[in-house]
Design an enzyme around this catalytic site. Sequence first.
Site, PDB file in Angstrom:
ATOM      1  N   ASP A  10      -1.320  -4.180  -2.128  1.00  0.00           N
ATOM      2  CA  ASP A  10      -0.395  -3.252  -1.464  1.00  0.00           C
ATOM      3  C   ASP A  10      -0.239  -2.043  -2.383  1.00  0.00           C
ATOM      4  OD1 ASP A  10       1.710  -2.337   0.340  1.00  0.00           O
ATOM      5  OD2 ASP A  10       3.111  -2.891  -1.231  1.00  0.00           O
ATOM      6  N   SER A  11       0.431  -0.999  -1.865  1.00  0.00           N
ATOM      7  CA  SER A  11       0.713   0.171  -2.681  1.00  0.00           C
ATOM      8  C   SER A  11       1.711  -0.157  -3.799  1.00  0.00           C
ATOM      9  CB  SER A  11       1.293   1.276  -1.791  1.00  0.00           C
ATOM     10  OG  SER A  11       2.411   0.779  -1.089  1.00  0.00           O
ATOM     11  N   CYS A  73      -0.721  -3.851   3.012  1.00  0.00           N
ATOM     12  CA  CYS A  73      -0.051  -2.570   3.228  1.00  0.00           C
ATOM     13  C   CYS A  73      -0.439  -2.033   4.607  1.00  0.00           C
ATOM     14  CB  CYS A  73      -0.503  -1.599   2.141  1.00  0.00           C
ATOM     15  SG  CYS A  73       0.115   0.057   2.319  1.00  0.00           S
ATOM     16  N   GLU A 152      13.929   0.113  -1.515  1.00  0.00           N
ATOM     17  CA  GLU A 152      13.661   0.040  -2.952  1.00  0.00           C
ATOM     18  C   GLU A 152      14.951   0.222  -3.757  1.00  0.00           C
ATOM     19  OE1 GLU A 152      10.040   1.550  -4.413  1.00  0.00           O
ATOM     20  OE2 GLU A 152       8.999   0.335  -2.916  1.00  0.00           O
ATOM     21  N   CYS A 184       5.634  -1.885   8.593  1.00  0.00           N
ATOM     22  CA  CYS A 184       5.653  -1.473   7.191  1.00  0.00           C
ATOM     23  C   CYS A 184       6.116  -2.667   6.368  1.00  0.00           C
ATOM     24  CB  CYS A 184       6.614  -0.293   7.006  1.00  0.00           C
ATOM     25  SG  CYS A 184       6.845   0.174   5.274  1.00  0.00           S
ATOM     26  N   HIS A 186       8.008  -2.993   3.935  1.00  0.00           N
ATOM     27  CA  HIS A 186       9.397  -3.052   3.486  1.00  0.00           C
ATOM     28  C   HIS A 186      10.375  -3.453   4.596  1.00  0.00           C
ATOM     29  CE1 HIS A 186       7.633  -0.968   0.155  1.00  0.00           C
ATOM     30  NE2 HIS A 186       8.782  -0.753  -0.443  1.00  0.00           N
TER      31      HIS A 186
END
Length: 268
Positions: A10-11, A73, A152, A184, A186
């Site tokens: 993932d990023s 991702c 985050e 996504c 997140h």
Amino acid sequence: MNNEPIGIFDSGIGGLTVMAEVMRFLPSENIVYFGDTAHVPYGSKSKEAVTRFSVEIANFLLSKNVKMIVVACNTASAFALETLRRKFALPVIGVIEPGARAAVESTKSKRIGVVGTEGTVQSRSYPAAIAAKNASVKVFSRACPLFVPLVEEGWLTHDVTHRVAREYIAPLAARNIDTLVLGCTHYPLLKTVLRAAAGPAITLIDSAAATAGEVSRTLHKNGRAAPAGRRGKYQFYVSDAPEKFQAAGRRFLGRAIAGVKKITMEKC
Ligand code: DGL
């Protein structure tokens, strides 16, 4: 003996939501996770840059002898999946196809909403994957760039996050969708807030869970699943700030992370 690890990338830390689901579905698999923390976020970067990073990471994972690569991702799945499948001979699984399939199976009204990063939404990968399964489904997409920083920051149920979610989701709900794809890494952490914003009539689809199912099906179909009854081992690599990843990762993985190693990506 099929004990080679699954490679997941993932990023950054977000893909740990996908890893958590893979661990739950396939507890005996070894996993090597790579988070590209030097280049995060991917969501606002170009297709060319995200593809270049993804190829570099896939090469690193191959050097760890992985038997499969999971592109955890959404943005990298949208931009780089085809290139990775063309360049590498092992199975490469992205998060978009499984999420699209779960959404098509869920919708009754044939009206699906998709939320994701700018890159994922602009790529139109979810509408294309959904249309490939059922051309009569209408898809309404919305980029939600504020969600990743809010997650985050740990503001998972903060008042501000509730307000932002209402702003983003209201126009989709007004289109009478009955299914909303969390496109996504997140967003599964925002389920409480998204459920409140979407209301009880809209089903939330978590691409992470759908992807773990696809990983399991592919390994079993190819006869590459690790033997049952053993405990998988996990290794974590990042391209920057391993301590930060280690501290923040717990929230995403649902358990403590130790021994994160930093590696330098030569060509990126
Ligand atoms: N992992 C990204 C995704 O799922 C979100 C974070 C980023 O923009 O890099 O699209």
